[in-house]
Design a protein around this motif. Structure first.
Motif, mmCIF file in Angstrom:
data_model
loop_
_atom_site.group_PDB
_atom_site.id
_atom_site.type_symbol
_atom_site.label_atom_id
_atom_site.label_comp_id
_atom_site.label_asym_id
_atom_site.label_seq_id
_atom_site.Cartn_x
_atom_site.Cartn_y
_atom_site.Cartn_z
ATOM 1 N N THR A 154 0.837 -1.210 0.000
ATOM 2 C CA THR A 154 0.000 0.000 0.000
ATOM 3 C C THR A 154 0.867 1.253 0.000
ATOM 4 O O THR A 154 2.034 1.207 0.326
ATOM 5 C CB THR A 154 -0.912 0.060 1.243
ATOM 6 O OG1 THR A 154 -0.073 0.000 2.399
ATOM 7 C CG2 THR A 154 -1.916 -1.068 1.280
ATOM 8 N N ARG A 155 0.185 2.328 -0.311
ATOM 9 C CA ARG A 155 0.862 3.605 -0.415
ATOM 10 C C ARG A 155 0.129 4.635 0.428
ATOM 11 O O ARG A 155 -1.081 4.561 0.569
ATOM 12 C CB ARG A 155 0.712 4.109 -1.837
ATOM 13 C CG ARG A 155 1.785 3.731 -2.768
ATOM 14 C CD ARG A 155 1.467 4.556 -3.965
ATOM 15 N NE ARG A 155 2.156 4.101 -5.133
ATOM 16 C CZ ARG A 155 2.016 4.735 -6.298
ATOM 17 N NH1 ARG A 155 1.191 5.750 -6.414
ATOM 18 N NH2 ARG A 155 2.681 4.321 -7.329
ATOM 19 N N GLN A 212 3.664 5.089 11.810
ATOM 20 C CA GLN A 212 4.359 3.883 12.288
ATOM 21 C C GLN A 212 3.381 2.772 12.630
ATOM 22 O O GLN A 212 3.615 1.601 12.378
ATOM 23 C CB GLN A 212 5.169 4.211 13.540
ATOM 24 C CG GLN A 212 6.184 5.308 13.274
ATOM 25 C CD GLN A 212 7.576 4.872 13.677
ATOM 26 O OE1 GLN A 212 8.005 3.787 13.306
ATOM 27 N NE2 GLN A 212 8.265 5.704 14.429
ATOM 28 N N CYS A 256 0.989 2.213 9.022
ATOM 29 C CA CYS A 256 1.588 2.090 7.690
ATOM 30 C C CYS A 256 3.022 1.592 7.788
ATOM 31 O O CYS A 256 3.909 2.068 7.070
ATOM 32 C CB CYS A 256 1.591 3.444 6.976
ATOM 33 S SG CYS A 256 0.143 4.447 7.248
ATOM 34 N N ALA A 257 3.248 0.635 8.664
ATOM 35 C CA ALA A 257 4.613 0.168 8.903
ATOM 36 C C ALA A 257 5.308 -0.273 7.608
ATOM 37 O O ALA A 257 6.499 -0.037 7.423
ATOM 38 C CB ALA A 257 4.598 -0.975 9.908
ATOM 39 N N HIS A 258 4.533 -0.899 6.697
ATOM 40 C CA HIS A 258 5.159 -1.411 5.476
ATOM 41 C C HIS A 258 4.709 -0.673 4.220
ATOM 42 O O HIS A 258 4.885 -1.148 3.113
ATOM 43 C CB HIS A 258 4.869 -2.912 5.341
ATOM 44 C CG HIS A 258 5.295 -3.675 6.560
ATOM 45 N ND1 HIS A 258 6.616 -3.863 6.885
ATOM 46 C CD2 HIS A 258 4.571 -4.245 7.552
ATOM 47 C CE1 HIS A 258 6.705 -4.526 8.015
ATOM 48 N NE2 HIS A 258 5.476 -4.771 8.451
ATOM 49 N N ALA A 259 4.122 0.480 4.425
ATOM 50 C CA ALA A 259 3.597 1.220 3.268
ATOM 51 C C ALA A 259 4.708 1.989 2.549
ATOM 52 O O ALA A 259 5.770 2.257 3.113
ATOM 53 C CB ALA A 259 2.515 2.182 3.720
ATOM 54 N N GLU A 260 4.409 2.304 1.309
ATOM 55 C CA GLU A 260 5.290 3.158 0.521
ATOM 56 C C GLU A 260 4.833 4.589 0.818
ATOM 57 O O GLU A 260 3.657 4.919 0.638
ATOM 58 C CB GLU A 260 5.038 2.815 -0.954
ATOM 59 C CG GLU A 260 6.023 3.356 -1.933
ATOM 60 C CD GLU A 260 5.614 2.925 -3.346
ATOM 61 O OE1 GLU A 260 5.536 3.806 -4.205
ATOM 62 O OE2 GLU A 260 5.341 1.726 -3.558
ATOM 63 N N HIS A 271 10.787 4.836 7.533
ATOM 64 C CA HIS A 271 10.581 4.512 6.115
ATOM 65 C C HIS A 271 11.550 5.257 5.206
ATOM 66 O O HIS A 271 11.973 6.360 5.531
ATOM 67 C CB HIS A 271 9.168 4.906 5.675
ATOM 68 C CG HIS A 271 8.077 4.312 6.492
ATOM 69 N ND1 HIS A 271 7.875 4.630 7.809
ATOM 70 C CD2 HIS A 271 7.111 3.422 6.166
ATOM 71 C CE1 HIS A 271 6.830 3.964 8.257
ATOM 72 N NE2 HIS A 271 6.348 3.214 7.290
ATOM 73 N N SER A 272 11.820 4.668 4.061
ATOM 74 C CA SER A 272 12.483 5.472 3.035
ATOM 75 C C SER A 272 11.332 6.073 2.225
ATOM 76 O O SER A 272 10.369 5.387 1.881
ATOM 77 C CB SER A 272 13.394 4.614 2.164
ATOM 78 O OG SER A 272 12.640 3.810 1.306
#
Ligand code: ADP
Length: 267
Positions: free
Chosen positions: A1-2, A40, A43-47, A64-65
């Motif tokens: 997800t973004r 955090q 959206c821990a793994h979001a773009e 995140h980057s």
């Protein structure tokens, strides 16, 4: 997800899709840490796509980057998305973003050109309302303003042309706050002050927008920015005055999220 973020001077706007439904939310920029915590948590793994003046500052608060994009291009992209989602299409227009300050753009096709701006914007509304009326919460300002009367604060053309026929409509403001020194002892309430402050901002951003519209030979002016949210008086001043100056105004619903939406959709 973004997730798309617009880290503005006053408010952080967040946009993301949840089961194909666009979700929008805001945090005060002074609580940047709360917004970072939200990211955090949810959206821990979001773009993460970011824009806005404080994007780089915000980036340091999350692991995140992130991708950072130009806020004017993001805003333009978001506006075009909101327009098409609401079934409206405008080929070219002036885009006036009344955020903390005001930024004015010419949009043609998918491309924006920044025309200019004015430091008179939503931050001015907050600052002057605080100084003049001791009212510093946005909710209080917009609730109180419709009860106010600008009559003892703003000088109208008809005040100057008293007894004669003015060359322009007498109801126009000749001088924002100009009546104060002419009737120094008039009674003025906090509501009157905030109404006149909103009048000053609405008329200033409209005038600047109208000049931009003339410069680019367009007649549509689209207004966005959190300054308009729940702010019936600012909306009315801007709509009426834009029409009076011969252009077509549109205050875009959720327009203040344009930067975040544009960032979300970019790349
Ligand atoms: P920015 O991107 O510069 O933060 P916005 O489009 O979010 O700009 O607009 C900020 C302005 O919106 C503020 O200056 C204020 O006038 C108004 N505003 C609307 N809602 C709020 C709120 N909850 N808190 C503070 N200001 C608000």
């Amino acid at each position: 997800t973004r997730v798309g973020l617009d880290v503005g001077g006053t408010l952080i706007k967040i946009a993301y899709y949840n089961n194909e439904k666009l979700e929008l939310l805001k945090f005060p920029a002074v609580h940047m840490d709360a917004a970072a915590e939200w990211i955090q948590l949810h959206c821990a793994h979001a773009e993460i796509h970011m824009t806005g003046g404080r994007a780089e500052m915000f980036q340091k608060l999350i692991p995140h980057s992130v991708l950072i994009m130009n806020e004017f291009d993001a805003t333009c992209r978001g506006v075009l998305h909101l327009l098409s989602e609401s079934g409206q299409s405008v080929d070219s227009f002036i885009l006036t973003n009344v955020g903390t300050g005001t930024s004015i753009h010419y949009v043609s096709g998918k491309v924006q050109t920044r025309v200019g701006g004015t430091g008179v914007g939503g931050g001015t509304m907050m600052g002057l309302s605080t100084l003049l009326a001791g009212i510093s919460r946005f909710e209080d300002i917009v609730r109180l303003a419709p009860e106010g009367d600008r009559g003892n604060i703003d000088l109208k053309v008809s005040h100057i042309y008293e007894g004669s026929e003015p060359p322009i409509p007498g109801d126009l403001t000749a001088s924002n706050f100009g009546r104060v020194v002419q009737v120094p002892t008039a009674e003025r309430t906090a509501a009157d002050y905030v109404a006149s402050v909103i009048g000053l901002i609405g008329e200033t951003v409209t005038t600047a927008s109208i000049f931009a519209a003339a410069q680019y030979s367009v007649s549509n002016v689209i207004y966005i920015g959190s300054s308009f949210v729940d702010n019936a008086m600012l909306q009315e001043v801007v709509i009426d005055y834009t029409k009076l100056r011969g252009a077509q105004p549109l205050i875009l619903t959720n327009g203040e999220f344009s930067g975040a939406i544009g960032a979300l959709l970019a790349f």
